[in-house]
Enzyme design. Structure first.
Site, short mmCIF file in Angstrom:
data_model
loop_
_atom_site.label_atom_id
_atom_site.label_comp_id
_atom_site.label_asym_id
_atom_site.label_seq_id
_atom_site.Cartn_x
_atom_site.Cartn_y
_atom_site.Cartn_z
N THR A 50 -22.94 77.73 -68.19
CA THR A 50 -21.65 77.52 -68.65
C THR A 50 -20.81 78.25 -68.40
O THR A 50 -21.04 79.66 -68.91
CB THR A 50 -22.01 77.05 -70.23
OG1 THR A 50 -22.69 75.82 -70.46
CG2 THR A 50 -20.55 76.67 -70.91
N GLU A 91 -14.59 76.71 -78.93
CA GLU A 91 -15.32 76.88 -77.60
C GLU A 91 -15.68 78.46 -77.76
O GLU A 91 -16.80 78.72 -77.15
CB GLU A 91 -14.82 76.60 -76.35
CG GLU A 91 -14.32 75.10 -76.21
CD GLU A 91 -16.01 74.43 -76.00
OE1 GLU A 91 -16.57 74.93 -75.26
OE2 GLU A 91 -16.06 73.28 -76.75
N ASP A 134 -28.69 74.62 -73.43
CA ASP A 134 -28.45 73.03 -73.66
C ASP A 134 -28.79 72.07 -72.55
O ASP A 134 -28.55 70.96 -72.60
CB ASP A 134 -26.91 72.82 -73.98
CG ASP A 134 -26.05 73.09 -72.73
OD1 ASP A 134 -26.28 73.70 -71.73
OD2 ASP A 134 -24.76 72.95 -72.56
#
Length: 285
Positions: free
Chosen positions: A93, A70, A88
């Protein structure tokens, strides 16, 4: 940073599944002793109970493995302050597990933080987070939300909230299902990594449907199947799911990490561990 390779659940990621603990196992050991079961058997039971992914040392390994994919780093605790829009379609995020403003888990996290620390710097964003949930909009969040997230990340209360939501939504359910399937630490980790990326919604690429796809080919030990064969089938299904979306088409976190451990028969994730993700090499001694 390689967060473009992670994914959060599009919907029901907040399903509450209780975490399994060692209580039942330890109770079984005590009962065995009372019935005169040999000490060696009791010792084996204690050992088996300690090798799950929820063992503190194994959990630390799991956090580092996920962070290598990640965040391109083993320092997972440095990610409390991480936040960006990776394009995305899920908005911002952020944090140690990639909570997303568009998928509900970030909203749940910020609400928990507000409950535990009323008046904190992120509490004023709750109305905006409710409105943007389900999409990629930054409405009501820009321009100050990223900076305020990083400020909040210095607060140990917020860090604990991130830990607790990670465990409730991702880690706990993955370990619980892995133990139900009688998988050891490696299998539990394979479940956890899949749940982190795909969530557990109803879409075909969600964790539950990846598992269902694997069950068409092989059975887990709880159903009398071979652990190696079943995990191979699960990883095959995981790769299929990743390739359904261009952002996840690089499957090295499976191919040069999880399959490496599986080929070596390292079901307990014993160290040392050596693997690669996206071409970068990592080691845990």
């Amino acid at each position: 940073m390689v967060h473009e390779h992670r994914d959060s659940a599009p919907s029901a990621v907040s399903a509450r599944l209780s975490r399994r603990t060692l209580v039942a196992a330890l109770g079984a050991v005590a009962a065995g002793a009372a019935l005169g079961v040999p000490r060696a058997v009791a010792a084996q039971a204690r050992t088996a109970a300690a090798t799950g992914l929820d063992d503190p040392a194994k959990k630390e390994i799991a956090m580092k493995l996920v962070s290598s994919a990640e965040n391109s780093s083993l320092d997972w605790k440095a990610q409390y302050q991480y936040i960006e829009d990776i394009g995305d379609g899920r908005g911002y995020t952020a944090g140690i597990i990639g909570f997303c403003s568009g998928t509900g888990d970030m909203l749940d996290l910020v609400q928990l933080y507000a409950d535990r620390a009323p008046g904190n710097v992120l509490a004023t964003y709750l109305p905006a987070l409710r409105k943007v949930n389900g999409g990629d909009s930054h409405s009501g969040l820009d321009p100050d939300f990223p900076g305020d997230w990083r400020k909040a990340a210095r607060d140990t209360v917020f860090q604990t909230c991130q830990d607790d939501e990670r465990d409730r939504v991702y880690f706990g359910p993955a370990v619980a299902q892995g133990k139900t399937d009688k998988l050891r630490a490696l299998g539990q980790f394979c479940y956890y990594d899949a749940l982190v990326m795909h969530g557990d919604g109803d879409d075909p690429t969600s964790f539950r449907n990846i598992r269902k796809r694997a069950l068409r080919t092989a059975q887990p030990p709880a159903r009398g199947g071979d652990e190696t064969a079943y995990l191979g089938a699960f990883l095959d299904a995981r790769v299929w799911a990743m390739k359904q979306e261009e952002a996840h088409s690089d499957t090295t976190r499976v191919d040069t990490e999880q399959r490496v451990f599986l080929r070596k028969g390292n079901f307990d994730l014993k160290t040392p561990l050596d693997w690669k993700v996206y071409g970068d090499s990592y080691h845990i001694g």
